[in-house]
Enzyme design. Sequence first.
Site, PDB file in Angstrom:
ATOM      1  N   LYS A 171       0.824  -1.203   0.000  1.00  0.00           N
ATOM      2  CA  LYS A 171       0.000   0.000   0.000  1.00  0.00           C
ATOM      3  C   LYS A 171       0.862   1.258   0.000  1.00  0.00           C
ATOM      4  O   LYS A 171       0.573   2.229  -0.713  1.00  0.00           O
ATOM      5  CB  LYS A 171      -0.938   0.007   1.212  1.00  0.00           C
ATOM      6  CG  LYS A 171      -1.818   1.244   1.323  1.00  0.00           C
ATOM      7  CD  LYS A 171      -2.735   1.425   0.110  1.00  0.00           C
ATOM      8  CE  LYS A 171      -3.506   2.735   0.150  1.00  0.00           C
ATOM      9  NZ  LYS A 171      -4.590   2.761   1.118  1.00  0.00           N
ATOM     10  N   LYS A 239       0.346  11.909   5.312  1.00  0.00           N
ATOM     11  CA  LYS A 239       0.592  10.876   6.327  1.00  0.00           C
ATOM     12  C   LYS A 239       1.267   9.658   5.715  1.00  0.00           C
ATOM     13  O   LYS A 239       2.243   9.124   6.251  1.00  0.00           O
ATOM     14  CB  LYS A 239      -0.745  10.502   6.986  1.00  0.00           C
ATOM     15  CG  LYS A 239      -0.656   9.456   8.088  1.00  0.00           C
ATOM     16  CD  LYS A 239      -0.958   8.046   7.607  1.00  0.00           C
ATOM     17  CE  LYS A 239      -2.416   7.868   7.211  1.00  0.00           C
ATOM     18  NZ  LYS A 239      -2.686   6.452   6.801  1.00  0.00           N
TER      19      LYS A 239
END
Length: 292
Positions: A171, A239
């Site tokens: 991811k 993030k």
Amino acid sequence: MKNIAWIGTGHMGLPMARNLLKAGHSLHVYNRTAEKAEPLRVEGAVICRTATEAAAEADLIFLMLTKGETVREVLSGEEGVLAKLRPKALVVNMSTIGPEEAKEFARITGEAGGIYVDAPVSGSVGPAVQAQLVILAGGDSEAVEACRPYFDKLGKATIHFGDVGAGSSAKLAINLLLGVVAQGVGETLLFAETAGLDRELVLRMISESAVSTKLFEGKKEMFVKEEYPSAFMISLVAKDLGLVADEAHSYGIRLPLAEAAKETYAAADQSGKGALDMAAVWLQLKEHKGEN
């Protein structure tokens, strides 16, 4: 059919949970901000007061949360998922976190008698609504296979990368590419407009070229209208690129494009653009075009 709990009904979690309901599954749902789960009540979900209550009778528990510290709280807090976990229950974390966090959560889930599956997704709100996500799985093969019928209701493909943590690494890898590509489009538009070129013609050129991507085509109207309704928020890209930077440092490798993109998205987040779609990174570039 397994008893299912769904934890987290934000931008991604809500349509994903809805797709399981549409497929005929019953859900016990918990969200820290309770009103965000309410749309699912009228569609047949049972809305629970705590994560413990949602997970207590579940064989399969999905988590879709924003960051690792939130996952830790929801798992191991006083009213968390692990407080009354059923033996051998599958805890499927679809949140984007670091691979070391995934391994830690697998450990504490195992100590509580459960089985942890690492399963973040590639895709934003549109693919979530359309059940066209790509599930990036890490964990025991048997556990991943047990989840596959449910993954098939959420996405178009499941790719099993290996042990717990591998899904999270995958991811971060794909989100690194997303961030760099979106910043590349922004820099291209900044360069072209500064050179006096018409923006819509430049966008047409990119569409007709070999470097057009599904990401670009999905964001093109945002660049035309200069409106950025969020599919993937700048704050979340910032993030995730921070997580990429942490992992790269631990591997002893340098990623110059990732480092530059991390700085740009972090600055955009800090300047109040965090809730806008990642395509709005172009605004950050324009605002600071004269700076070295």
